[in-house]
Structures are given as C-alpha cells and as structure tokens.
Design a protein around this motif. Structure first.
Motif, PDB file in Angstrom:
ATOM      1  N   VAL A 188       2.283  11.477   8.849  1.00  0.00           N
ATOM      2  CA  VAL A 188       0.970  11.892   8.345  1.00  0.00           C
ATOM      3  C   VAL A 188      -0.180  11.194   9.059  1.00  0.00           C
ATOM      4  O   VAL A 188      -1.232  11.785   9.308  1.00  0.00           O
ATOM      5  N   ASP A 189       0.004   9.907   9.405  1.00  0.00           N
ATOM      6  CA  ASP A 189      -1.069   9.160  10.052  1.00  0.00           C
ATOM      7  C   ASP A 189      -1.378   9.688  11.449  1.00  0.00           C
ATOM      8  O   ASP A 189      -2.481   9.484  11.967  1.00  0.00           O
ATOM      9  N   GLN A 221       6.986  15.645   5.956  1.00  0.00           N
ATOM     10  CA  GLN A 221       6.310  14.356   6.091  1.00  0.00           C
ATOM     11  C   GLN A 221       5.935  13.746   4.735  1.00  0.00           C
ATOM     12  O   GLN A 221       5.312  12.688   4.662  1.00  0.00           O
ATOM     13  N   THR A 222       6.325  14.417   3.658  1.00  0.00           N
ATOM     14  CA  THR A 222       6.084  13.904   2.307  1.00  0.00           C
ATOM     15  C   THR A 222       6.739  12.541   2.132  1.00  0.00           C
ATOM     16  O   THR A 222       7.903  12.356   2.475  1.00  0.00           O
ATOM     17  N   ARG A 223       5.992  11.587   1.589  1.00  0.00           N
ATOM     18  CA  ARG A 223       6.567  10.261   1.310  1.00  0.00           C
ATOM     19  C   ARG A 223       6.044   9.694  -0.004  1.00  0.00           C
ATOM     20  O   ARG A 223       6.406   8.587  -0.407  1.00  0.00           O
ATOM     21  N   LEU A 224       5.137  10.441  -0.670  1.00  0.00           N
ATOM     22  CA  LEU A 224       4.574  10.034  -1.953  1.00  0.00           C
ATOM     23  C   LEU A 224       3.825   8.701  -1.882  1.00  0.00           C
ATOM     24  O   LEU A 224       3.917   7.866  -2.774  1.00  0.00           O
ATOM     25  N   TRP A 225       3.085   8.520  -0.783  1.00  0.00           N
ATOM     26  CA  TRP A 225       2.094   7.459  -0.680  1.00  0.00           C
ATOM     27  C   TRP A 225       0.738   8.114  -0.921  1.00  0.00           C
ATOM     28  O   TRP A 225       0.470   9.205  -0.400  1.00  0.00           O
ATOM     29  N   ILE A 226      -0.136   7.456  -1.675  1.00  0.00           N
ATOM     30  CA  ILE A 226      -1.402   8.098  -2.021  1.00  0.00           C
ATOM     31  C   ILE A 226      -2.282   8.372  -0.800  1.00  0.00           C
ATOM     32  O   ILE A 226      -3.081   9.306  -0.816  1.00  0.00           O
ATOM     33  N   ASP A 227      -2.120   7.616   0.277  1.00  0.00           N
ATOM     34  CA  ASP A 227      -2.876   7.870   1.502  1.00  0.00           C
ATOM     35  C   ASP A 227      -2.663   9.305   2.007  1.00  0.00           C
ATOM     36  O   ASP A 227      -3.561   9.910   2.606  1.00  0.00           O
ATOM     37  N   ASN A 260      -4.809   7.198 -16.973  1.00  0.00           N
ATOM     38  CA  ASN A 260      -6.242   6.909 -16.895  1.00  0.00           C
ATOM     39  C   ASN A 260      -6.934   7.639 -15.743  1.00  0.00           C
ATOM     40  O   ASN A 260      -8.126   7.444 -15.504  1.00  0.00           O
ATOM     41  N   GLY A 261      -6.187   8.472 -15.008  1.00  0.00           N
ATOM     42  CA  GLY A 261      -6.770   9.254 -13.930  1.00  0.00           C
ATOM     43  C   GLY A 261      -6.695   8.602 -12.570  1.00  0.00           C
ATOM     44  O   GLY A 261      -6.948   9.249 -11.552  1.00  0.00           O
ATOM     45  N   LEU A 262      -6.330   7.307 -12.518  1.00  0.00           N
ATOM     46  CA  LEU A 262      -6.246   6.593 -11.243  1.00  0.00           C
ATOM     47  C   LEU A 262      -4.810   6.597 -10.716  1.00  0.00           C
ATOM     48  O   LEU A 262      -3.913   7.189 -11.331  1.00  0.00           O
ATOM     49  N   PHE A 263      -4.610   5.919  -9.596  1.00  0.00           N
ATOM     50  CA  PHE A 263      -3.309   5.933  -8.920  1.00  0.00           C
ATOM     51  C   PHE A 263      -2.921   4.523  -8.509  1.00  0.00           C
ATOM     52  O   PHE A 263      -3.707   3.808  -7.880  1.00  0.00           O
ATOM     53  N   TYR A 264      -1.691   4.126  -8.848  1.00  0.00           N
ATOM     54  CA  TYR A 264      -1.172   2.874  -8.323  1.00  0.00           C
ATOM     55  C   TYR A 264      -0.995   3.009  -6.812  1.00  0.00           C
ATOM     56  O   TYR A 264      -0.762   4.115  -6.299  1.00  0.00           O
ATOM     57  N   HIS A 265      -1.072   1.894  -6.110  1.00  0.00           N
ATOM     58  CA  HIS A 265      -0.868   1.942  -4.661  1.00  0.00           C
ATOM     59  C   HIS A 265       0.500   2.534  -4.336  1.00  0.00           C
ATOM     60  O   HIS A 265       0.664   3.269  -3.362  1.00  0.00           O
ATOM     61  N   ALA A 266       1.479   2.230  -5.149  1.00  0.00           N
ATOM     62  CA  ALA A 266       2.818   2.817  -5.021  1.00  0.00           C
ATOM     63  C   ALA A 266       3.488   2.701  -6.387  1.00  0.00           C
ATOM     64  O   ALA A 266       3.088   1.869  -7.209  1.00  0.00           O
ATOM     65  N   PRO A 267       4.511   3.515  -6.643  1.00  0.00           N
ATOM     66  CA  PRO A 267       5.166   3.453  -7.950  1.00  0.00           C
ATOM     67  C   PRO A 267       5.686   2.059  -8.312  1.00  0.00           C
ATOM     68  O   PRO A 267       5.726   1.690  -9.492  1.00  0.00           O
ATOM     69  N   ASP A 268       6.067   1.273  -7.298  1.00  0.00           N
ATOM     70  CA  ASP A 268       6.579  -0.062  -7.552  1.00  0.00           C
ATOM     71  C   ASP A 268       5.524  -1.144  -7.352  1.00  0.00           C
ATOM     72  O   ASP A 268       5.836  -2.332  -7.321  1.00  0.00           O
ATOM     73  N   VAL A 269       4.245  -0.726  -7.194  1.00  0.00           N
ATOM     74  CA  VAL A 269       3.137  -1.674  -7.009  1.00  0.00           C
ATOM     75  C   VAL A 269       2.025  -1.281  -7.981  1.00  0.00           C
ATOM     76  O   VAL A 269       1.158  -0.465  -7.664  1.00  0.00           O
ATOM     77  N   PRO A 270       2.020  -1.843  -9.194  1.00  0.00           N
ATOM     78  CA  PRO A 270       1.101  -1.382 -10.247  1.00  0.00           C
ATOM     79  C   PRO A 270      -0.313  -1.951 -10.118  1.00  0.00           C
ATOM     80  O   PRO A 270      -0.829  -2.616 -11.014  1.00  0.00           O
ATOM     81  N   LYS A 311       1.724  -1.965   1.096  1.00  0.00           N
ATOM     82  CA  LYS A 311       1.886  -2.227  -0.332  1.00  0.00           C
ATOM     83  C   LYS A 311       2.617  -3.548  -0.566  1.00  0.00           C
ATOM     84  O   LYS A 311       3.456  -3.974   0.239  1.00  0.00           O
ATOM     85  N   LYS A 312       2.274  -4.209  -1.671  1.00  0.00           N
ATOM     86  CA  LYS A 312       2.973  -5.429  -2.081  1.00  0.00           C
ATOM     87  C   LYS A 312       2.699  -5.657  -3.554  1.00  0.00           C
ATOM     88  O   LYS A 312       1.561  -5.603  -4.001  1.00  0.00           O
ATOM     89  N   ASN A 313       3.735  -5.935  -4.308  1.00  0.00           N
ATOM     90  CA  ASN A 313       3.596  -6.142  -5.744  1.00  0.00           C
ATOM     91  C   ASN A 313       3.114  -7.572  -6.015  1.00  0.00           C
ATOM     92  O   ASN A 313       3.840  -8.414  -6.548  1.00  0.00           O
TER      93      ASN A 313
END
Length: 381
Positions: free
Chosen positions: A118-119, A174-180, A220-230, A349-351
């Motif tokens: 995607v980038d 190219q789907t990877r489910l990153w919000i970018d 709340n309408g927002l998005f975590y950076h990743a599912p494992d990074v809240p 990403k980093k938790n």
C-alpha cells in the motif's frame, strides 16, 4: 373587505414572517472558513508550503541519503501540492510539479515504486492527478496500471497466505488491516475513478473501507493503532479521517456502502471534537492529556472537518469552529523556512504508551507538510 383582499394581506404577512424570521442561522466569525487574519490565508500558506516542496529533493523519511524509490510521504505532499495548484489557479506551480515528474519517464524511472504494498501503490495518485489537470495520456496509463495492480491476482515477494483469502472475497490482496491503509488504498482508487469515471474503482475503495470500519473502529468512533496496540495514535487515526473524507467527496450517493461510510466518518468526527485543545491542536495520543500537540494529525483532522463542512455533511457552526481553530493553530507551527514543526517521525506499532510519547518531533517532515497542503486545498474548494 372582500376575499381577494384578505388573501393578499395574508400572503404579504406570510412573506414578512419568512423574511423576518429566517430558518437558516448565519455562520459566526468563529466558524467562518473564508476570511482569515493577514498571513494565515490558505492561499498564502499553501503557496509557501508548495513552493518549499518543489525545491525539496527526493527525501527518505528524514534519513540521510536519497531514497531508492519515491516514498509515500513525498507522494502525499506531491499530490497535495498538485491539488493546491489547481484550486489556487497557479499554472506556473503546476508546470513545476509536472517538471519534477518528467525524469521518472527517463533517467529516474527506477524511482517509481513497484506497487506491491500500500505504501508504494499510493504513488499512483500523483500521475492520475497530473492526468486530471493536463489530460496527457502518459500519466493516465501509468496511474491506472498502478491502481489496477492493487486488485490484480496476488503476486510478488510481499504476498502472504491471507492475501489470497482477501483477494477471493473481493478485497485487495494488499489488505493488512492497518489503519494507514485507508488513505493509501483509497487515495489511488478514488483518483482512478476521478480520472476515468469508471465506478469499479470507487466501488473497490468503498468495499475496502467498510471492511476496515467493521473490523477496526472502536465504539467511541476512533481507531487503535493496531488491534494489539490499544492506543489512539494521532497520525494513524488521521489516515482514517482523511481516507473517509476523500472517499465521501467522490463516491456516488447511491453506492450501497455510502451510508455505512458516512456513519463511520460522522462518529469519528464527533469523537475528535471532544479532544481538540483550546488552541486548535490534537495530541500525539488523541485522548492522553499528557501527550504533546502534534501537527500531522491535527492537519489531517482539520482537513476531514473542512471537507465535511464544505460538503454539508457536518454542522457548519460546530465543525466550522473546530476547523478554523485547527487551521489557525497549525499555521503557528510553520517556521520562517516554510517547514512544519512538531511532526511525529515515522512510527511502527508498539504496545507501550511511552514509546509514542517519546517519538522524535521532526521539522519539515513531509508527513506534516502534506496535510497542510490538503487543508489549504480544501479551504479553497
């Protein structure tokens, strides 16, 4: 008094009541998106930042040495400068931006990214914008070849096993489910639609956007950076905000996914309102009052709100105020060299909350220059 006289008087009184009690509330000065203090108008700021981009060499995420290919921050700034040139009617600027592209058809051809991620694929948005403005077919051919490869059968070293599963369901491999992704994918597909009028491109982007919304948007309408990074990382959420606004700007209202995307967009905008600082800025971690005020995310959220107000999707008073505050806050972060300060460096990403708070604050990073240009363009539309 006869019946005709009574009816005439009633009609007169009805007109007087309509004129004397208008239903449409005038927009306040605080929500006005047209009149600006000296030195802060979108045309002035956009011209400064776009001219700075024109003389900036190909950059590699503020790292030493030239990049091997055009990076996505440069793509985003290039696209922003092109749209600003169009909205400001600056033909000379358009020519300079086209001249910057010309070596890519010759000695710098290897700088064109291979569209296997995607980038890299987002680069197609630039030649497609050049085609929209110049009608030179060489730009269209290049841009469409990139957009089409995003939905072609999976191939190349970056293909993962799940890529085939996504592709078989009608999504890009190219789907990877990153919000970018929801800017990177949306940008090139929406541009292909704008350039050709072929609805398959906007249908692709819309279906992909709904998939991401259903999987990733929090209550709340927002998005975590990743599912494992809240953590609600500012620029990460910014990509979603801009991606939805860009998509909604062009998607036909009869598209079956239009209402779902609009709902996701409005939910996000309503949540963002709660976290805007008094000076118009948003923070590195959106909901963390100890996080530093960050410019790239602020510009992205401001663009999304400007676009919503201009298109009538958002209340012009409420969101007009927020957009105006955002723009006036942002311009205070542009230095005498036309560089935007307090731009979060490229971030994986980093938790770990402290990881985000400690990210380097760059000056002149194209991650921040680009959305300033998007805002300037949106304000001129």
């Amino acid at each position: 008094m006869n019946q005709n006289q009574i009816l005439s008087i009633a009609a007169f009184m009805s007109c007087f009541m309509i004129v004397g009690q208008p239903n449409v509330k005038a927009q306040s000065k605080e929500a006005n998106l047209k009149n600006w203090p000296k030195g802060t108008s979108p045309k002035e700021i956009g011209t400064r930042v776009a001219n700075h981009f024109i003389v900036t060499p190909h950059t590699n995420f503020n790292r030493p040495g030239p990049p091997k290919v055009i990076t996505y921050p440069e793509t985003c700034a290039w696209y922003g400068a092109l749209t600003f040139a169009k909205q400001s009617g600056n033909k000379e600027m358009l020519k300079k931006l086209a001249d910057r592209f010309e070596p890519l058809f010759g000695e710098e051809a290897k700088m064109i990214p291979v569209p296997d991620h995607v980038d890299y694929t987002v680069f197609g948005s630039v030649p497609l914008e050049l085609y929209i403005q110049t009608k030179d077919k060489k730009y269209l051919d290049l841009g469409l070849s990139i957009a089409d490869k995003q939905w072609a059968p999976p191939e190349g070293p970056r293909v993962k096993p799940e890529s085939h599963e996504f592709y078989n369901q009608g999504y890009t491999w190219q789907t990877r489910l990153w919000i970018d992704d929801m800017y990177m994918i949306t940008a090139v597909q929406a541009q292909a639609y704008r350039a050709t009028g072929d609805v398959k491109y906007i249908d692709r982007a819309a279906k992909e956007m709904v998939f991401y919304l259903d999987k990733l948007q929090e209550p709340n309408g927002l998005f975590y950076h990743a599912p494992d990074v809240p953590f609600f990382w500012g620029r990460g959420d910014g990509w979603m905000a801009v991606g939805m606004a860009e998509l909604l700007r062009s998607i036909p209202k009869n598209n079956p996914n239009y209402e779902r995307i609009m709902k996701g967009y409005k939910n996000m905008m309503a949540s963002l309102l709660k976290y805007q600082a008094d000076n118009g800025m948003w923070r590195q971690l959106i909901d963390d009052p100890e996080a530093w005020e960050e410019t790239s995310s602020t510009a992205m959220f401001t663009f999304a709100m400007i676009t919503g107000v201009k298109n009538g999707w958002l209340d012009k008073e409420v969101y007009g105020k927020a957009a105006r505050k955002g723009w006036l806050g942002l311009v205070t972060y542009i230095n005498e060299n036309d560089e935007v300060r307090e731009v979060c460096e490229g971030t994986n990403k980093k938790n770990d909350r402290q990881y985000y708070l400690d990210r380097k604050r760059n000056i002149g990073d194209l991650h921040g220059q680009a959305p300033i240009l998007w805002c300037a363009t949106a304000l001129l539309r």
